[in-house]
Write a protein that holds these residues in place. Sequence first.
Motif, PDB file in Angstrom:
ATOM      1  N   LEU A  49      -0.077 -68.883  45.644  1.00 26.29           N
ATOM      2  CA  LEU A  49       1.174 -69.943  46.423  1.00 26.29           C
ATOM      3  C   LEU A  49       2.274 -69.239  46.332  1.00 26.29           C
ATOM      4  CD1 LEU A  49      -0.880 -72.615  43.478  1.00 26.29           C
ATOM      5  CD2 LEU A  49      -1.057 -72.241  46.057  1.00 26.29           C
ATOM      6  N   LEU A  50       2.969 -70.247  47.556  1.00 24.87           N
ATOM      7  CA  LEU A  50       5.000 -69.805  47.656  1.00 24.87           C
ATOM      8  C   LEU A  50       5.387 -70.450  46.143  1.00 24.87           C
ATOM      9  CD1 LEU A  50       6.536 -69.479  50.005  1.00 24.87           C
ATOM     10  CD2 LEU A  50       6.629 -72.385  49.960  1.00 24.87           C
ATOM     11  N   GLN A  51       5.189 -70.895  44.868  1.00 31.29           N
ATOM     12  CA  GLN A  51       6.184 -71.496  44.269  1.00 31.29           C
ATOM     13  C   GLN A  51       5.754 -69.928  42.987  1.00 31.29           C
ATOM     14  OE1 GLN A  51       3.325 -75.029  42.439  1.00 31.29           O
ATOM     15  NE2 GLN A  51       2.055 -73.216  40.891  1.00 31.29           N
ATOM     16  N   ASP A  52       5.078 -69.278  43.640  1.00 32.62           N
ATOM     17  CA  ASP A  52       4.524 -67.689  42.733  1.00 32.62           C
ATOM     18  C   ASP A  52       5.555 -66.419  43.674  1.00 32.62           C
ATOM     19  OD1 ASP A  52       2.881 -69.068  41.107  1.00 32.62           O
ATOM     20  OD2 ASP A  52       1.234 -68.697  42.625  1.00 32.62           O
ATOM     21  N   LEU A  53       5.983 -66.994  44.335  1.00 33.51           N
ATOM     22  CA  LEU A  53       7.155 -65.926  45.003  1.00 33.51           C
ATOM     23  C   LEU A  53       8.894 -66.194  44.818  1.00 33.51           C
ATOM     24  CD1 LEU A  53       5.477 -66.138  49.083  1.00 33.51           C
ATOM     25  CD2 LEU A  53       5.126 -64.152  46.755  1.00 33.51           C
ATOM     26  N   GLU A  54       9.004 -64.849  44.225  1.00 28.67           N
ATOM     27  CA  GLU A  54      10.317 -64.908  43.803  1.00 28.67           C
ATOM     28  C   GLU A  54      11.360 -65.096  45.515  1.00 28.67           C
ATOM     29  OE1 GLU A  54      12.285 -63.715  41.203  1.00 28.67           O
ATOM     30  OE2 GLU A  54       9.871 -63.555  40.276  1.00 28.67           O
ATOM     31  N   PRO A  55      12.437 -66.328  44.896  1.00 31.49           N
ATOM     32  CA  PRO A  55      13.457 -66.736  45.771  1.00 31.49           C
ATOM     33  C   PRO A  55      13.315 -65.385  46.884  1.00 31.49           C
ATOM     34  CG  PRO A  55      13.883 -67.507  43.482  1.00 31.49           C
ATOM     35  CD  PRO A  55      12.856 -66.399  43.679  1.00 31.49           C
ATOM     36  N   ASP A  56      14.323 -64.353  47.170  1.00 36.30           N
ATOM     37  CA  ASP A  56      14.815 -63.881  47.568  1.00 36.30           C
ATOM     38  C   ASP A  56      13.218 -63.176  48.446  1.00 36.30           C
ATOM     39  OD1 ASP A  56      13.259 -61.931  45.592  1.00 36.30           O
ATOM     40  OD2 ASP A  56      14.333 -60.628  46.287  1.00 36.30           O
ATOM     41  N   LEU A  57      12.387 -63.293  48.476  1.00 41.09           N
ATOM     42  CA  LEU A  57      10.188 -63.092  49.046  1.00 41.09           C
ATOM     43  C   LEU A  57      11.215 -64.148  49.541  1.00 41.09           C
ATOM     44  CD1 LEU A  57       8.512 -60.389  49.859  1.00 41.09           C
ATOM     45  CD2 LEU A  57       7.603 -61.821  47.706  1.00 41.09           C
TER      46      LEU A  57
END
Length: 149
Positions: A49-57
Amino acid sequence: MADCVFCQILEGRAEGSVVYRDERAIVLLDLFPVREAHCLVIPVQHQPLLQDLEPDLCAHLFELARRTIRAHKRAGLDVLAHNVIVNDGREANQHVPHVHVHVIPRRGGDTLATALTWGTRMMNIFGLAKRRRRLDRLAGLLAEHFPES
Protein backbone atom coordinates in the motif's frame (compact mmCIF):
# COMPACT_ATOMS: atom_id res chain seq x y z
CA MET A 1 8.22 -11.52 -2.04
CA ALA A 2 8.30 -14.83 -3.93
CA ASP A 3 4.81 -14.78 -5.43
CA CYS A 4 4.76 -11.08 -6.43
CA VAL A 5 5.13 -10.70 -10.21
CA PHE A 6 6.71 -7.25 -9.82
CA CYS A 7 9.32 -8.63 -7.39
CA GLN A 8 9.98 -11.45 -9.86
CA ILE A 9 10.59 -8.92 -12.64
CA LEU A 10 12.82 -6.83 -10.37
CA GLU A 11 14.86 -9.93 -9.46
CA GLY A 12 15.15 -11.05 -13.11
CA ARG A 13 13.01 -14.16 -12.58
CA ALA A 14 10.24 -12.89 -14.90
CA GLU A 15 10.25 -10.82 -18.08
CA GLY A 16 9.40 -7.16 -18.20
CA SER A 17 9.71 -4.48 -20.88
CA VAL A 18 11.86 -2.01 -18.95
CA VAL A 19 11.91 1.67 -19.89
CA TYR A 20 13.99 2.91 -16.93
CA ARG A 21 15.49 1.56 -13.72
CA ASP A 22 17.40 3.00 -10.79
CA GLU A 23 18.19 1.76 -7.28
CA ARG A 24 14.72 2.73 -5.95
CA ALA A 25 12.26 2.10 -8.79
CA ILE A 26 11.57 0.71 -12.23
CA VAL A 27 9.41 1.94 -15.10
CA LEU A 28 8.06 -0.76 -17.39
CA LEU A 29 5.34 -1.24 -19.92
CA ASP A 30 2.14 -2.90 -18.72
CA LEU A 31 1.73 -6.37 -20.25
CA PHE A 32 -2.04 -5.78 -20.40
CA PRO A 33 -2.18 -2.11 -21.42
CA VAL A 34 -5.26 0.06 -21.35
CA ARG A 35 -3.76 2.20 -24.15
CA GLU A 36 -0.53 1.85 -26.13
CA ALA A 37 2.57 2.79 -24.05
CA HIS A 38 0.73 2.30 -20.72
CA CYS A 39 3.57 2.29 -18.17
CA LEU A 40 3.90 1.23 -14.56
CA VAL A 41 6.19 2.95 -12.07
CA ILE A 42 7.09 0.41 -9.38
CA PRO A 43 9.25 0.77 -6.27
CA VAL A 44 11.99 -1.83 -5.77
CA GLN A 45 10.90 -2.10 -2.14
CA HIS A 46 7.93 -4.45 -1.83
CA GLN A 47 5.07 -2.69 -0.06
CA PRO A 48 1.42 -3.46 -0.79
CA LEU A 49 0.00 0.00 0.00
CA LEU A 50 1.01 3.58 -0.73
CA GLN A 51 0.66 4.51 2.95
CA ASP A 52 3.52 2.14 3.77
CA LEU A 53 6.09 3.96 1.63
CA GLU A 54 8.44 6.64 2.91
CA PRO A 55 7.49 10.15 1.68
CA ASP A 56 10.70 10.54 -0.35
CA LEU A 57 10.01 7.26 -2.20
CA CYS A 58 6.47 8.41 -3.00
CA ALA A 59 7.89 11.64 -4.37
CA HIS A 60 10.41 9.67 -6.45
CA LEU A 61 7.66 7.49 -7.95
CA PHE A 62 5.67 10.52 -9.02
CA GLU A 63 8.79 12.21 -10.39
CA LEU A 64 9.34 9.10 -12.52
CA ALA A 65 5.69 9.29 -13.61
CA ARG A 66 6.33 12.90 -14.71
CA ARG A 67 9.43 11.84 -16.62
CA THR A 68 7.49 8.97 -18.23
CA ILE A 69 4.96 11.50 -19.51
CA ARG A 70 7.80 13.53 -20.99
CA ALA A 71 9.26 10.39 -22.60
CA HIS A 72 5.91 9.60 -24.25
CA LYS A 73 5.84 13.06 -25.79
CA ARG A 74 9.55 13.20 -26.70
CA ALA A 75 9.25 9.81 -28.45
CA GLY A 76 6.66 11.31 -30.79
CA LEU A 77 3.72 9.18 -29.66
CA ASP A 78 0.23 10.44 -30.45
CA VAL A 79 -0.46 11.61 -26.89
CA LEU A 80 -2.61 14.55 -25.83
CA ALA A 81 -2.99 13.84 -22.10
CA HIS A 82 -2.35 11.23 -19.41
CA ASN A 83 -4.10 9.44 -16.58
CA VAL A 84 -1.85 8.89 -13.57
CA ILE A 85 -3.56 6.37 -11.32
CA VAL A 86 -2.79 4.42 -8.15
CA ASN A 87 -5.16 1.58 -7.28
CA ASP A 88 -4.36 1.31 -3.57
CA GLY A 89 -5.74 -1.94 -2.15
CA ARG A 90 -7.75 -4.87 -3.46
CA GLU A 91 -11.07 -3.06 -3.08
CA ALA A 92 -9.64 -0.28 -5.27
CA ASN A 93 -8.97 -2.78 -8.09
CA GLN A 94 -5.28 -3.33 -7.26
CA HIS A 95 -4.47 -6.67 -8.93
CA VAL A 96 -0.85 -6.93 -7.82
CA PRO A 97 -0.35 -6.18 -4.10
CA HIS A 98 2.82 -4.14 -4.69
CA VAL A 99 2.51 -0.36 -4.97
CA HIS A 100 2.57 0.82 -8.58
CA VAL A 101 1.61 3.97 -10.45
CA HIS A 102 -0.15 3.65 -13.81
CA VAL A 103 0.85 6.25 -16.43
CA ILE A 104 -1.67 5.91 -19.25
CA PRO A 105 -1.31 7.97 -22.44
CA ARG A 106 -4.56 9.38 -23.76
CA ARG A 107 -5.62 10.58 -27.17
CA GLY A 108 -8.66 12.61 -28.05
CA GLY A 109 -11.89 10.61 -28.33
CA ASP A 110 -10.61 7.45 -26.64
CA THR A 111 -12.73 7.55 -23.46
CA LEU A 112 -15.12 4.72 -24.37
CA ALA A 113 -12.33 2.47 -25.67
CA THR A 114 -10.28 3.16 -22.55
CA ALA A 115 -13.18 2.33 -20.24
CA LEU A 116 -13.94 -0.93 -22.07
CA THR A 117 -10.28 -1.97 -22.19
CA TRP A 118 -9.78 -1.22 -18.47
CA GLY A 119 -12.49 -3.71 -17.54
CA THR A 120 -11.38 -6.54 -19.86
CA ARG A 121 -7.64 -6.07 -20.32
CA MET A 122 -6.50 -8.91 -18.04
CA MET A 123 -8.61 -11.41 -20.00
CA ASN A 124 -6.50 -11.13 -23.15
CA ILE A 125 -3.89 -13.86 -22.65
CA PHE A 126 -3.47 -14.79 -26.31
CA GLY A 127 -0.41 -13.79 -28.32
CA LEU A 128 1.76 -12.95 -25.30
CA ALA A 129 5.06 -13.66 -27.12
CA LYS A 130 4.16 -11.31 -29.98
CA ARG A 131 2.92 -8.69 -27.49
CA ARG A 132 6.16 -9.00 -25.51
CA ARG A 133 8.26 -8.34 -28.66
CA ARG A 134 6.15 -5.27 -29.47
CA LEU A 135 6.43 -4.01 -25.88
CA ASP A 136 10.20 -4.54 -25.85
CA ARG A 137 10.56 -2.43 -29.01
CA LEU A 138 8.38 0.30 -27.51
CA ALA A 139 10.33 0.16 -24.22
CA GLY A 140 13.54 0.73 -26.20
CA LEU A 141 12.04 3.77 -27.92
CA LEU A 142 10.83 5.25 -24.62
CA ALA A 143 14.17 4.51 -22.94
CA GLU A 144 15.94 6.51 -25.66
CA HIS A 145 13.70 9.47 -24.89
CA PHE A 146 13.53 9.11 -21.09
CA PRO A 147 14.70 12.43 -19.64
CA GLU A 148 17.35 12.64 -16.93
CA SER A 149 15.19 15.17 -15.09
